[in-house]
Scaffold this motif. Structure first.
Motif, PDB file in Angstrom:
ATOM      1  N   TYR A   1       0.837  -1.206   0.000  1.00 16.03           N
ATOM      2  CA  TYR A   1       0.000   0.000   0.000  1.00 16.03           C
ATOM      3  C   TYR A   1       0.871   1.254   0.000  1.00 16.03           C
ATOM      4  N   ASP A   2       1.868   1.282   0.897  1.00 12.15           N
ATOM      5  CA  ASP A   2       2.760   2.442   0.963  1.00 12.15           C
ATOM      6  C   ASP A   2       3.547   2.601  -0.335  1.00 12.15           C
TER       7      ASP A   2
ATOM      8  N   GLN B   1       2.596   1.714  -3.310  1.00 10.58           N
ATOM      9  CA  GLN B   1       1.648   2.228  -4.298  1.00 10.58           C
ATOM     10  C   GLN B   1       1.435   3.736  -4.097  1.00 10.58           C
ATOM     11  N   GLN B   2       1.310   4.157  -2.852  1.00  8.90           N
ATOM     12  CA  GLN B   2       1.084   5.576  -2.559  1.00  8.90           C
ATOM     13  C   GLN B   2       2.289   6.437  -2.932  1.00  8.90           C
TER      14      GLN B   2
ATOM     15  N   ALA C   1       2.433   6.904  -6.619  1.00  3.04           N
ATOM     16  CA  ALA C   1       1.443   7.907  -7.026  1.00  3.04           C
ATOM     17  C   ALA C   1       1.979   9.319  -6.761  1.00  3.04           C
ATOM     18  N   SER C   2       2.707   9.490  -5.664  1.00  2.45           N
ATOM     19  CA  SER C   2       3.309  10.793  -5.361  1.00  2.45           C
ATOM     20  C   SER C   2       4.362  11.169  -6.404  1.00  2.45           C
TER      21      SER C   2
ATOM     22  N   SER D   1       2.379  15.308   3.328  1.00  2.57           N
ATOM     23  CA  SER D   1       1.796  14.024   2.913  1.00  2.57           C
ATOM     24  C   SER D   1       1.882  13.001   4.048  1.00  2.57           C
ATOM     25  N   ASN D   2       0.935  12.088   4.054  1.00  2.00           N
ATOM     26  CA  ASN D   2       0.845  11.097   5.124  1.00  2.00           C
ATOM     27  C   ASN D   2       2.079  10.210   5.204  1.00  2.00           C
ATOM     28  N   LEU D   3       2.580   9.753   4.048  1.00  6.48           N
ATOM     29  CA  LEU D   3       3.757   8.879   4.054  1.00  6.48           C
ATOM     30  C   LEU D   3       4.978   9.588   4.626  1.00  6.48           C
TER      31      LEU D   3
ATOM     32  N   ARG E   1      -3.965   3.746   7.825  1.00  7.00           N
ATOM     33  CA  ARG E   1      -4.169   3.284   6.450  1.00  7.00           C
ATOM     34  C   ARG E   1      -5.509   2.573   6.356  1.00  7.00           C
ATOM     35  N   PRO E   2      -6.235   2.632   5.254  1.00  4.47           N
ATOM     36  CA  PRO E   2      -5.967   3.438   4.072  1.00  4.47           C
ATOM     37  C   PRO E   2      -6.192   4.923   4.374  1.00  4.47           C
TER      38      PRO E   2
ATOM     39  N   GLN F   1      -8.872  10.602   1.723  1.00  3.56           N
ATOM     40  CA  GLN F   1      -8.582  11.535   0.640  1.00  3.56           C
ATOM     41  C   GLN F   1      -8.610  12.940   1.213  1.00  3.56           C
TER      42      GLN F   1
END
Length: 197
Positions: free
Chosen positions: A95-96, A98-99, A102-103, A141-143, A159-160, A163
């Motif tokens: 998941y991380d 993938q995020q 996307a960033s 950003s969350n990450l 997580r998730p 938005q």
């Protein structure tokens, strides 16, 4: 370590304040002077290199931790679709990853748009604004909060990720649901069962 919120304002409001302020500042900058223009270009490039460095560091931390904890959530159906949301079973690592990808894509899209506006259409004022807003967004950003600043992945950082409530949030499908009731309902209905690894 927690990030500082500007007088309790949401990130969208602070972005608007920064944009309005930088528009006023950019009116006073002599962009027709090649030295000034090159300094602003250098600021833009440096900002993007810092963002890329932050994202690369976060990517390294994600791969270093390699958290294989199972993460189940119901991904919302696309806007305007009559379908139900689909169940996604993945790991925190996937998941991380993938995020953060996307960033990176988002940053590259911003670079492409700015390149088009500046090099082809000869706009210079957005260079200044785009040197600040994406860097601010990356740091919020969350990450980055989890992997760079070491904040625990709970509350808003669970997580998730929710938005962000941006201007286009009303046009998007709802948030992913990770509560036990929604996940069990999706499992019983046999919706999705997508497994990302």
């Amino acid at each position: 370590m927690s990030t500082v919120k500007m007088a309790g304002l949401s990130p969208q409001v602070t972005n608007i304040i920064i944009i309005l302020g930088m528009m006023q500042v950019s009116k006073r900058i002599p962009f027709d002077d090649p030295n000034v223009l090159n300094m602003v270009r250098a600021l833009y490039v440096a900002s993007n290199l810092i963002i890329a460095g932050i994202y690369l560091y976060v990517q390294m931390q994600i791969n270093k931790k390699k958290d294989l904890t199972t993460l189940k959530y119901v991904e919302p159906a696309p806007m305007g679709s009559s379908e139900e949301g689909k169940l996604v079973t993945t790991t925190v690592h996937a998941y991380d990853s993938q995020q953060i990808k996307a960033s990176f894509r988002s940053q590259l899209m911003g670079l492409a748009m700015m390149g088009f506006m500046h090099l082809y259409m000869k706009y210079t004022n957005p260079l200044l604004i785009q040197s600040i807003i994406p860097l601010k967004s990356a740091l919020e950003s969350n990450l980055v909060k989890i992997h760079l600043f070491g904040q625990p992945a709970s509350g808003d950082l669970k997580r998730p990720f929710k938005q962000s409530a941006g201007l286009m949030a009303g046009l998007q499908s709802g948030p992913a649901q990770s509560d036990k009731k929604a996940v069990e309902a999706a499992e019983r209905a046999g919706r999705g069962g997508v497994k990302d690894e």
